[in-house]
Scaffold this motif. Structure first.
Motif, PDB file in Angstrom:
ATOM      1  N   GLU A 128       0.798  -1.225   0.000  1.00 26.66           N
ATOM      2  CA  GLU A 128       0.000   0.000   0.000  1.00 26.66           C
ATOM      3  C   GLU A 128       0.836   1.283   0.000  1.00 26.66           C
ATOM      4  N   TRP A 129       1.319   1.589  -1.175  1.00 31.73           N
ATOM      5  CA  TRP A 129       2.013   2.845  -1.436  1.00 31.73           C
ATOM      6  C   TRP A 129       1.233   3.602  -2.513  1.00 31.73           C
ATOM      7  N   TYR A 130       1.165   4.909  -2.390  1.00 31.05           N
ATOM      8  CA  TYR A 130       0.451   5.729  -3.354  1.00 31.05           C
ATOM      9  C   TYR A 130       1.397   6.194  -4.454  1.00 31.05           C
ATOM     10  N   ILE A 131       0.963   6.063  -5.689  1.00 30.93           N
ATOM     11  CA  ILE A 131       1.780   6.506  -6.818  1.00 30.93           C
ATOM     12  C   ILE A 131       1.637   8.010  -7.017  1.00 30.93           C
TER      13      ILE A 131
ATOM     14  N   VAL B 290      13.112  -3.552  -7.503  1.00 29.90           N
ATOM     15  CA  VAL B 290      11.770  -3.846  -7.014  1.00 29.90           C
ATOM     16  C   VAL B 290      10.824  -4.164  -8.170  1.00 29.90           C
ATOM     17  N   THR B 291       9.779  -4.901  -7.842  1.00 27.77           N
ATOM     18  CA  THR B 291       8.623  -5.042  -8.727  1.00 27.77           C
ATOM     19  C   THR B 291       7.444  -4.345  -8.076  1.00 27.77           C
ATOM     20  N   ILE B 292       6.499  -3.934  -8.908  1.00 30.51           N
ATOM     21  CA  ILE B 292       5.343  -3.183  -8.425  1.00 30.51           C
ATOM     22  C   ILE B 292       4.075  -3.817  -8.991  1.00 30.51           C
ATOM     23  N   ARG B 293       3.089  -3.997  -8.137  1.00 29.40           N
ATOM     24  CA  ARG B 293       1.796  -4.478  -8.621  1.00 29.40           C
ATOM     25  C   ARG B 293       0.689  -3.744  -7.882  1.00 29.40           C
ATOM     26  N   ALA B 294      -0.461  -3.677  -8.516  1.00 29.84           N
ATOM     27  CA  ALA B 294      -1.590  -2.998  -7.895  1.00 29.84           C
ATOM     28  C   ALA B 294      -2.000  -3.707  -6.611  1.00 29.84           C
ATOM     29  N   THR B 295      -2.322  -2.945  -5.595  1.00 28.41           N
ATOM     30  CA  THR B 295      -2.773  -3.521  -4.336  1.00 28.41           C
ATOM     31  C   THR B 295      -4.129  -4.195  -4.526  1.00 28.41           C
ATOM     32  N   ASP B 296      -4.273  -5.391  -3.962  1.00 32.32           N
ATOM     33  CA  ASP B 296      -5.539  -6.122  -4.060  1.00 32.32           C
ATOM     34  C   ASP B 296      -6.649  -5.385  -3.316  1.00 32.32           C
TER      35      ASP B 296
END
Length: 570
Positions: free
Chosen positions: A521-524, A564-570
């Motif tokens: 949960e990080w905001y872009i 790092v890899t980044i994916r949308a938070t579920d």
């Protein structure tokens, strides 16, 4: 100590290259320089006092180049907060040009700059012949490095590098400043030695207005090493300390910050004593560090204020509140003061002016002397009058003077307005106390971090309302970010490629040699940063910095180049 986490790479690199692990410039040199290059550093946030020196240099006619993945507001214009008339105007233009190097692309960039200087034959051969070794090998390495590898490695176009190289070639007095944007990569020692190589080409060491300037943020990161706070001190220092104090000095090396965590986790280190700082938050791999402290028999914290490390304890935990440097320090002898060393090698006094928060508070020297005295009663008398040292800090300085060269007349000189400069052979006499007796051109194969397809290279940064791990507010006014710190600064094109929008929540996973660390949960936030690179705030993102990912030669955590890899938070 704290140097392990920040400028250890600078000390290792410069000690080998020029014989001293600190900078070679004075404050006066900034107004004598015609070119100042600021690399991997954000003075507006991390070193605000340095902006005054840059402003004065600019007014004296210097050109200033900023090299950083992020274009920082403080490098654009500066208004001095204690000069009201400046606040009414538009401020002083600081940087003449910004070079947006990719994360960990600095080695390639400086190799390219050296290539331009050599092509233009802008070499101080008299200096090189008289004071250096290894030039021929270095020249061959530079000339054999292709422009394709330099451009791809740095992310900077050849024309930009050529133009900056031409400016350096014309300079008679160049200063290069840097901070942790350079020191926390796997190849940090090589990067810093490449900078030293570039300056050696033009004879920019030991010349007015020229030299290397690693900028420490904390007032005594440099000073602690000067007085021997080192996990692997030199044999000479140990011998001199024994001669001046009579203490039987251990000769077995200690451990740095990373190895300390591993020793505590493995059970070989059982006591953790911290004087100042916030070890859990400051170190890499927050969870591993916390588990290390929890495995100790005793954790003791000597601190001016509460911090998160106080919540992570060994089986027995002590918090020893102490006076801050801003508070008055009175003993039976009278008012006391401590002395510190800044990034320019100036030793000066630091005297508190505020009323102590409590009359029960003891100073750090008093607490340390008390612990030492208690140990003395259990393991043998050292002959040192510890209580006298706790009461009269002049006697501590007398011991330093007796043990360490350069502190002659310490108690008299530290009372002078502005303090005094410590000896600096490369700066003072173009003498290089390396093993060879010369400044060394050091040759390294070109290297740089690469994230790979579908991954990003993350660097950690600080906000304006922050001092080290202490967060004063959730706004970062220089970057336009408000009400939060759990953010990912990302290039807009990277966002578009993934159909992400500002404010989207994502999860981050770091990758290192088969291990993964996760943070949800990080905001872009869209930001002007090279494609493929992202930035997150320290210390929140330290949970993603692998404990085993360290700089070669210095063992500093690689907080500025994390895959790092980044994916949308579920």
């Amino acid at each position: 100590d704290c140097s392990n986490m920040c400028h250890e790479s600078s000390g290792v690199a410069l000690s080998d290259s020029i014989g001293i692990g600190k900078g070679t410039v004075t404050l006066d040199d900034f107004t004598k320089a015609d070119l100042i290059i600021v690399v991997g550093q954000n003075p507006g946030t991390n070193h605000p006092r340095m902006l005054t020196a840059l402003r004065d240099a600019k007014r004296a006619g210097a050109s200033i180049i900023s090299i950083n993945p992020l274009l920082e507001t403080g490098m654009k214009r500066f208004k001095h907060p204690q000069a009201p008339l400046e606040l009414l105007g538009s401020g002083t233009l600081i940087s003449d040009e910004h070079v947006p190097v990719r994360v960990n692309g600095d080695f390639a960039l400086f190799r390219g700059l050296a290539k331009v200087v050599m092509q233009r034959e802008a070499l101080d051969m008299e200096f090189i012949d008289a004071h250096t070794l290894g030039f021929a090998d270095y020249r061959r390495a530079v000339e054999s490095t292709s422009w394709d590898s330099i451009v791809s490695g740095s992310g900077v176009e050849q024309e930009v590098i050529s133009n900056l190289g031409a400016t350096i070639s014309k300079s008679k007095s160049t200063i290069v400043c840097w901070a942790m944007g350079l020191t926390q990569h796997r190849n940090s020692v090589a990067i810093i030695q490449e900078i030293a190589n570039l300056l050696l080409l033009g004879g920019h060491i030991g010349r007015p207005g020229a030299g290397v300037c690693p900028v420490r943020g904390h007032s005594n990161v440099q000073g602690d090493r000067t007085v021997g706070i080192n996990h692997n001190p030199s044999a000479k220092f140990l011998s001199d300390l024994h001669d001046s104090t009579g203490i039987a000095i251990p000769t077995k090396p200690g451990v740095d910050s990373v190895r300390a965590v591993k020793s505590m986790r493995g059970g070989t280190a059982k006591v953790f004593l911290s004087m100042g700082g916030n070890f859990v938050s400051a170190m890499s791999d927050t969870n591993a560090t916390a588990s290390a402290l929890s495995n100790c028999s005793i954790t003791a914290q000597i601190s001016t204020k509460p911090n998160r490390s106080h919540l992570v304890t060994g089986r027995t935990a002590l918090i020893l509140p102490c006076l801050g440097r801003s508070e008055k320090d009175h003993t039976s002898v009278g008012e006391q003061f401590v002395s510190v060393e800044n990034s320019m090698g100036i030793v000066h006094s630091s005297r508190g002016s505020s009323k102590p928060a409590s009359g029960m508070l003891r100073s750090e020297p008093s607490i340390v002397s008390g612990i030492a005295g208690a140990l003395d009663t259990r393991i043998g008398r050292s002959g040192i009058a510890w209580q006298d040292l706790a009461e009269d800090y002049d006697k501590v300085r007398d011991m330093i003077e007796a043990s360490i060269p350069g502190f002659e007349g310490y108690n008299e000189r530290v009372r002078l307005d502005g303090g005094f400069y410590l000896p600096n052979p490369p700066r003072d006499s173009r003498t290089f106390p390396t093993e060879s007796g010369y400044a060394n051109f050091r040759v390294h194969d070109l290297s740089g971090a690469s994230a790979g397809t579908g991954r990003y290279l993350m660097m950690t940064i600080r906000s304006h309302d922050q001092y080290n791990t202490t967060i004063y507010g959730l706004d970062d006014r220089y970057r336009g970010i408000k009400k939060g710190r759990r953010v990912v600064l990302m290039n807009q094109s990277d966002m578009d490629d993934n159909d992400w929008s500002e404010g989207d929540l994502v999860d981050l996973t770091s990758h290192f040699e088969g291990t993964e660390l996760h943070a949800r949960e990080w905001y872009i936030v869209p930001y002007e940063i090279p494609k493929g690179n992202i930035a997150t705030y320290f210390p929140e993102a330290n949970v993603l910095v692998p404990l085993d990912s360290v700089a070669e030669g210095s063992n500093t955590p690689t907080s500025k180049s994390v895959v790092v890899t980044i994916r949308a938070t579920d």
